[in-house]
Design a protein around this motif. Structure first.
Motif, PDB file in Angstrom:
ATOM      1  N   VAL A 110       0.823  -1.224   0.000  1.00 37.51           N
ATOM      2  CA  VAL A 110       0.000   0.000   0.000  1.00 37.51           C
ATOM      3  C   VAL A 110       0.855   1.272   0.000  1.00 37.51           C
ATOM      4  N   ASP A 111       2.077   1.165   0.546  1.00 36.00           N
ATOM      5  CA  ASP A 111       2.963   2.339   0.509  1.00 36.00           C
ATOM      6  C   ASP A 111       3.338   2.724  -0.929  1.00 36.00           C
ATOM      7  N   SER A 112       3.311   1.755  -1.841  1.00 34.53           N
ATOM      8  CA  SER A 112       3.704   2.063  -3.222  1.00 34.53           C
ATOM      9  C   SER A 112       2.592   2.797  -3.995  1.00 34.53           C
TER      10      SER A 112
ATOM     11  N   ALA B  32       0.972 -10.229   0.136  1.00 35.46           N
ATOM     12  CA  ALA B  32       0.058  -9.152  -0.276  1.00 35.46           C
ATOM     13  C   ALA B  32       0.239  -8.893  -1.770  1.00 35.46           C
ATOM     14  N   PHE B  33      -0.790  -8.302  -2.378  1.00 37.03           N
ATOM     15  CA  PHE B  33      -0.778  -8.152  -3.840  1.00 37.03           C
ATOM     16  C   PHE B  33      -1.419  -6.831  -4.232  1.00 37.03           C
ATOM     17  N   LEU B  34      -0.932  -6.276  -5.330  1.00 36.65           N
ATOM     18  CA  LEU B  34      -1.653  -5.185  -5.991  1.00 36.65           C
ATOM     19  C   LEU B  34      -2.126  -5.720  -7.336  1.00 36.65           C
ATOM     20  N   MET B  35      -3.342  -5.357  -7.709  1.00 34.35           N
ATOM     21  CA  MET B  35      -3.845  -5.718  -9.033  1.00 34.35           C
ATOM     22  C   MET B  35      -4.141  -4.405  -9.752  1.00 34.35           C
ATOM     23  N   ILE B  36      -3.395  -4.148 -10.821  1.00 27.85           N
ATOM     24  CA  ILE B  36      -3.545  -2.865 -11.513  1.00 27.85           C
ATOM     25  C   ILE B  36      -4.182  -3.119 -12.871  1.00 27.85           C
TER      26      ILE B  36
ATOM     27  N   VAL C  59     -11.054   6.097   3.212  1.00 24.49           N
ATOM     28  CA  VAL C  59     -10.143   7.091   3.815  1.00 24.49           C
ATOM     29  C   VAL C  59      -9.369   7.773   2.685  1.00 24.49           C
ATOM     30  N   PRO C  60      -8.777   8.952   2.952  1.00 22.95           N
ATOM     31  CA  PRO C  60      -7.920   9.544   1.916  1.00 22.95           C
ATOM     32  C   PRO C  60      -6.838   8.524   1.542  1.00 22.95           C
ATOM     33  N   ARG C  61      -6.500   8.482   0.262  1.00 28.41           N
ATOM     34  CA  ARG C  61      -5.576   7.430  -0.211  1.00 28.41           C
ATOM     35  C   ARG C  61      -4.265   7.422   0.561  1.00 28.41           C
ATOM     36  N   SER C  62      -3.829   8.617   0.962  1.00 31.84           N
ATOM     37  CA  SER C  62      -2.539   8.699   1.663  1.00 31.84           C
ATOM     38  C   SER C  62      -2.615   8.064   3.048  1.00 31.84           C
ATOM     39  N   GLN C  63      -3.833   7.795   3.534  1.00 32.16           N
ATOM     40  CA  GLN C  63      -3.980   7.255   4.895  1.00 32.16           C
ATOM     41  C   GLN C  63      -4.250   5.756   4.915  1.00 32.16           C
ATOM     42  N   ILE C  64      -4.268   5.110   3.722  1.00 36.66           N
ATOM     43  CA  ILE C  64      -4.630   3.685   3.686  1.00 36.66           C
ATOM     44  C   ILE C  64      -3.703   2.863   4.586  1.00 36.66           C
ATOM     45  N   ALA C  65      -2.401   3.089   4.448  1.00 38.55           N
ATOM     46  CA  ALA C  65      -1.450   2.251   5.177  1.00 38.55           C
ATOM     47  C   ALA C  65      -1.637   2.412   6.687  1.00 38.55           C
TER      48      ALA C  65
ATOM     49  N   ILE D 294     -10.435 -10.744  17.019  1.00 38.64           N
ATOM     50  CA  ILE D 294     -11.343 -11.029  15.895  1.00 38.64           C
ATOM     51  C   ILE D 294     -10.581 -10.733  14.607  1.00 38.64           C
ATOM     52  N   PRO D 295     -10.260 -11.767  13.817  1.00 35.29           N
ATOM     53  CA  PRO D 295      -9.461 -11.530  12.608  1.00 35.29           C
ATOM     54  C   PRO D 295     -10.178 -10.616  11.604  1.00 35.29           C
ATOM     55  N   ALA D 296      -9.377  -9.779  10.949  1.00 36.13           N
ATOM     56  CA  ALA D 296      -9.912  -8.908   9.892  1.00 36.13           C
ATOM     57  C   ALA D 296      -9.303  -9.331   8.561  1.00 36.13           C
ATOM     58  N   VAL D 297     -10.145  -9.636   7.585  1.00 37.74           N
ATOM     59  CA  VAL D 297      -9.645  -9.893   6.234  1.00 37.74           C
ATOM     60  C   VAL D 297      -9.845  -8.599   5.451  1.00 37.74           C
ATOM     61  N   ALA D 298      -8.743  -8.094   4.896  1.00 36.66           N
ATOM     62  CA  ALA D 298      -8.819  -6.772   4.244  1.00 36.66           C
ATOM     63  C   ALA D 298      -8.466  -6.884   2.771  1.00 36.66           C
ATOM     64  N   TYR D 299      -9.232  -6.187   1.948  1.00 34.99           N
ATOM     65  CA  TYR D 299      -8.894  -6.019   0.543  1.00 34.99           C
ATOM     66  C   TYR D 299      -9.659  -4.789   0.072  1.00 34.99           C
ATOM     67  N   GLY D 300      -9.428  -4.375  -1.136  1.00 33.54           N
ATOM     68  CA  GLY D 300     -10.245  -3.257  -1.585  1.00 33.54           C
ATOM     69  C   GLY D 300      -9.599  -2.408  -2.647  1.00 33.54           C
ATOM     70  N   HIS D 301     -10.208  -1.239  -2.789  1.00 32.35           N
ATOM     71  CA  HIS D 301      -9.888  -0.357  -3.899  1.00 32.35           C
ATOM     72  C   HIS D 301      -8.793   0.614  -3.437  1.00 32.35           C
ATOM     73  N   ALA D 302      -7.533   0.156  -3.514  1.00 33.21           N
ATOM     74  CA  ALA D 302      -6.422   0.970  -3.002  1.00 33.21           C
ATOM     75  C   ALA D 302      -6.339   2.296  -3.743  1.00 33.21           C
ATOM     76  N   GLY D 303      -6.750   2.307  -4.999  1.00 35.20           N
ATOM     77  CA  GLY D 303      -6.638   3.510  -5.814  1.00 35.20           C
ATOM     78  C   GLY D 303      -7.585   4.607  -5.404  1.00 35.20           C
TER      79      GLY D 303
END
Ligand SMILES: Cc1cc2nc3c(=O)[nH]c(=O)nc-3n(C[C@H](O)[C@H](O)[C@H](O)COP(=O)(O)OP(=O)(O)OC[C@H]3O[C@@H](n4cnc5c(N)ncnc54)[C@H](O)[C@@H]3O)c2cc1C
Length: 469
Positions: A240-242, A282-286, A351-357, A372-381
């Motif tokens: 997400v930092d990238s 972790a993965f990015l899909m562009i 959240v603002p994109r700069s705050q995702i990480a 309680i486990p959290a599974v996270a994914y989503g629209h990083a863009g």
């Protein structure tokens, strides 16, 4: 406080049959059952007293005028794919299903518009538009959703980075107000400085202000190539930092998704397919569109260089249409696979994109604190994070007891970072208290006034979006 509504008596059913015609009215339990739920996990179904399926705007207007004068709740319904309980008729009354108003009325290839009824499925719209050489670029994950539902929830989806969300593609609406008045907003034009913009007010209003009966959509042209770059990382934070650096490139990608290893494991088990580089964390899909394959490949080379700086391994470009389709389909099935995997709660904080990480880091801490486990994914863009808190570490009862406080902590965190409660699924029934608890009191008061002026008897989708109590 429970609003005072008129019970649906045999006399009222007779009146509605007279108004609407026998073939449009459904009162048997077996017919009503299918209208008691949407796709939200873990909600108890609520049966409507009666289901009405109008075929035209005049019929919608007759029904609303009757319901308003008798103070009977009306819950508009599209395809029922919503993820916030928006179509549950919590006070009983009428479910108004728009499924028979499903005609594509016109595709205007000169003005680049499509005029459609609300019950048209998104998949049918896209196919019809593409057959005319045009493009409706939005891709909210569930293609069986109706266009009316997309508008009422301001649906987003994967392509929002480049194309925005539903509200950026609506030029005009026909809508029926609670008292049966039909209004027309906007038209086949792209500029307007002609008073309050009711088109935009109705978009995202979740059936609480009016019933949408006709829609003018803006179309575009499609670029020749659409490719996917799948980038594996050994660490979510690095992935997400990238993202900000990728978005600083001169060209915008169509979509930029992130996902973690746990959702990859779950989807592999669900589909029986092996995802590329599945041993990574972790993965990015562009997703990128361009008018030549060289332009897209060149863009991907730049993205790869950035990701390598953040520690990515070798990226994958699916070589065939089939492999591309499989990858997109797997992404679209995350929610369905998770629903099968464990009881879960879904949040779609933005959240603002700069705050995702930072947001994800804090969510992990909260998840750890509550066990309680959290599974996270989503629209990083676009900053829209899908979080699923799954019940895998304790009894269902204990999980349900802990959940409200956990959700509150996550919403508080997201909002403190400049975000909001829902990026695309809407408030519906599920998030009503969290919206009320996390927005400006002046804004909430204004929303209540707007609701009152559109729907003074509170018959339209009561118990959703804002609590008038
Ligand atoms: C697997 C899966 C993936 C999904 N992925 C995404 C995604 O990526 N992005 C996204 O945004 N959503 C996503 N969704 C959620 C859902 O598809 C959208 O919210 C969609 O817009 C709902 O459309 P619908 O026709 O099913 O509406 P419904 O669920 O029937 O209704 C949703 C709301 O709209 C109101 N409504 C419906 N029609 C009208 C009308 N004509 N007039 C007034 N109000 C109306 C209802 O009262 C209700 O409040 C996903 C859902 C699933 C199951």
């Amino acid at each position: 406080m429970r609003p005072q509504y008129t019970n649906v008596t045999p006399q009222i059913i007779d009146d509605i049959i007279t108004l609407m015609g026998k073939n449009s009215v459904f009162i048997d339990a077996i017919d009503r059952e299918a209208y008691a739920m949407d796709e939200t996990a873990l909600l108890d179904p609520v049966m409507p007293d009666i289901v009405v399926k109008p075929s035209d705007t005049a019929a919608v207007a007759r029904l609303l005028a009757y319901a308003d004068s008798h103070v009977i709740p009306v819950t508009p319904r599209g395809a029922g794919t919503g993820l916030s309980g928006g179509v549950l008729p919590v006070y009983g009354g009428i479910v108004l299903s728009m499924e028979r108003m499903n005609q594509i009325l016109e595709i205007d290839t000169n003005n680049f518009t499509a005029t459609v009824e609300p019950g048209v499925a998104l998949s049918d719209l896209c196919a019809a538009v593409e057959a005319q050489g045009l493009y409706y670029p939005l891709h909210p994950g569930e293609m069986s959703a109706s266009i009316g539902g997309n508008i009422a929830t301001n649906a987003g989806g994967m392509n929002a980075v480049k194309y925005g969300v539903t509200r950026h593609h609506v030029l005009g609406l026909e809508a029926v107000l609670a008292d049966g008045t039909v209004i027309n907003t906007g038209g086949k034009y792209v500029k307007s400085a002609s008073g309050y913009d009711l088109t935009q007010l109705l978009i995202g209003s979740e059936g609480t202000l009016a019933v949408i009966t006709k829609i003018i959509l803006k179309l575009s042209t499609k670029q020749a190539n659409r490719e996917i770059l799948f980038v594996p990382f050994m660490d979510l934070q690095n992935a997400v930092d990238s993202v900000p650096d990728i978005l600083r490139l001169p060209l915008l990608p169509t979509g930029l998704e992130f996902m973690e290893k746990d959702i990859i494991d779950i989807i592999e088990r669900y589909t029986g397919r092996v995802m590329p580089c599945h041993d990574h964390k972790a993965f990015l899909m562009i997703i990128m569109e361009g008018n030549s394959i060289d332009a897209v490949t060149d863009y991907f080379a730049q993205v790869d260089t950035i990701c390598r700086r953040y520690g990515s391994s070798e990226a994958v470009i699916p070589g065939s249409e089939h492999a591309k389709r499989e990858l997109i389909e797997s992404r679209e099935k995350f929610y369905v696979a998770l629903k099968k995997y464990a009881p879960l709660e879904l949040m779609d904080v933005v959240v603002p994109r700069s705050q995702i990480a930072l947001f994800l880091k804090k969510v992990k801490e909260i998840s750890h604190e509550y066990n309680i486990p959290a599974v996270a994914y989503g629209h990083a863009g676009d900053g829209n994070i899908h979080l699923h808190f799954v019940c895998t570490t304790m009894s269902l009862d204990e999980w349900k007891r802990k959940l409200p406080s956990l959700l509150n902590a996550v919403y508080t965190t997201g909002i403190s970072l400049g975000g909001t409660v829902s990026g695309e699924h809407g408030i519906g029934l599920e998030k009503i208290e969290y919206l009320a608890g996390h927005i400006d009191t002046g804004l909430l008061r204004m929303m209540k006034r707007i609701k009152h002026s559109f729907d003074p008897h509170n018959i339209l989708n009561p118990g959703k979006l804002i609590d008038l109590g």
